[in-house]
Design a protein around this motif. Sequence first.
Motif, mmCIF file in Angstrom:
data_model
loop_
_atom_site.group_PDB
_atom_site.id
_atom_site.type_symbol
_atom_site.label_atom_id
_atom_site.label_comp_id
_atom_site.label_asym_id
_atom_site.label_seq_id
_atom_site.Cartn_x
_atom_site.Cartn_y
_atom_site.Cartn_z
ATOM 1 N N TYR A 65 3.644 8.015 -4.270
ATOM 2 C CA TYR A 65 5.042 7.715 -3.904
ATOM 3 C C TYR A 65 5.495 6.847 -5.022
ATOM 4 C CZ TYR A 65 4.284 10.556 0.196
ATOM 5 O OH TYR A 65 3.869 11.506 0.925
ATOM 6 N N ALA A 68 5.843 8.675 -8.127
ATOM 7 C CA ALA A 68 7.136 9.616 -8.035
ATOM 8 C C ALA A 68 8.403 9.014 -8.338
ATOM 9 C CB ALA A 68 7.059 10.158 -6.532
ATOM 10 N N MET A 119 9.277 15.984 -6.106
ATOM 11 C CA MET A 119 9.363 14.823 -5.655
ATOM 12 C C MET A 119 10.234 14.018 -6.767
ATOM 13 S SD MET A 119 5.916 13.443 -3.781
ATOM 14 C CE MET A 119 6.608 11.834 -3.555
ATOM 15 N N GLN A 126 12.886 19.722 -2.484
ATOM 16 C CA GLN A 126 11.904 19.191 -1.411
ATOM 17 C C GLN A 126 11.512 20.492 -0.471
ATOM 18 O OE1 GLN A 126 11.016 16.135 -1.620
ATOM 19 N NE2 GLN A 126 12.394 16.550 -3.480
ATOM 20 N N ARG A 155 8.578 21.650 -2.225
ATOM 21 C CA ARG A 155 7.412 20.678 -2.233
ATOM 22 C C ARG A 155 6.729 21.410 -1.261
ATOM 23 N NH1 ARG A 155 7.741 15.551 0.265
ATOM 24 N NH2 ARG A 155 5.612 14.505 0.153
#
Length: 414
Positions: A12, A15, A141, A270, A273
């Motif tokens: 994260y 990202a 992301m 998303q 994803r």
Amino acid sequence: MDGRTPRSVSRYRIAVILGALTAMGPLAIDMYLPALPTIARDLGASSAAVQVSLAMYFIGIALGQAFYGPLSDRVGRKPALAFGLTVFIASSVGCALAWNVESLITFRFLQALGGCAPLVIPRAVVRDHFDERESVRMLSMLILVMGLAPILGPLIGGQLLVNFGWRSVFWVLMAYGATWCVVVALFLPESLPREYRRRQSVQAILAIYRQLIRDRIYMGYVLTGGFMFAGLLTYITGSPFVFIEIFHVPPERFGLFFGTNAVGIIAASQINRWLAGRLDPRRVVRMILPIAMAAGFGMLLSATTGFGGFAGILIPLFCFIACYGFIMPSTTALAMAPHGAIAGSASALLGTLQFVLGATAGALVGELGNRTAVPFAAVIAGRGFSAFTMYRTLQRIGDPQPQRLEAEVGKLVS
């Protein structure tokens, strides 16, 4: 390196950093749009001359990407990023201090050359760390983070223009670039170890590009995504005129409609994803492309007949732009998956070709302009049809053969 993110580094965090870097290019465009008329008055230039600075930015982005890919393959991702960000920061200062429209155009071109690095290199970093499916998830992301740029860019730019003048837009861009340059230095790990770096001559680099261009699978995915990207750039460059001049949307409400379509991209990316862990990305592209094509032709029908008025344009446009959030991460990951040994060069060529397609489509809208929404809708519908046709052609070619491709590339970089 495929599929293995360093345990000490949160994906994260990667990202957020890569998404913020990728957003630098859109911010440099979107924050600047509300200021165009004011810049023309302040510098004593025509609106057309100031618009050249926007076109020059697109040209710089298209040309410069081919440089950063081989550079990052040679010296590593972080040094190449640092160089590009330094150029972006310095040229942003130049834009803020511009004394006439010619100097602004020059510094905007240099700003684009620096801004290429945070477009090209994040894709290569993703390919360094992740395999095909995980790359789709990570690129989705990134779109979540960078998708905030079209929402916030015009709003921030408008507020800066009203309260501090147009030059403040470029001072803020300078500060943004400097901030993320520091963040990269401190918190982004180098994803390309020294033993994987390639020191090629110019001839070898050109040979790699020729090999990539001859790779029908790679080019098929690049062009499929590129036609969708061309539709997106057509929307960015043409929507101010269509919304404000034709459908009389108040300028202060333009950012609301612009941001709504950006929300569509974010939501679609998303969902994409989530789908990446459950469906083959090829299947996702195959399912979404007919929707994008239908939305484009629906918008063209409404523009031609007047059916539905502004809503008849806005609704299918939203659908088309949302489809970009599905298609772009998937086609990017599929194009780059077999090319881990030259991820920087593969990312650079992908970006260059897609920006050339996008800039051409944006210019076409201007050339075909007839004071109606028809040219705008026709170009977007044509890009959707081209993306669909390209992918159908790709399906007839067959699936990629990563082992063969890696062997051919290995001969070039050895």
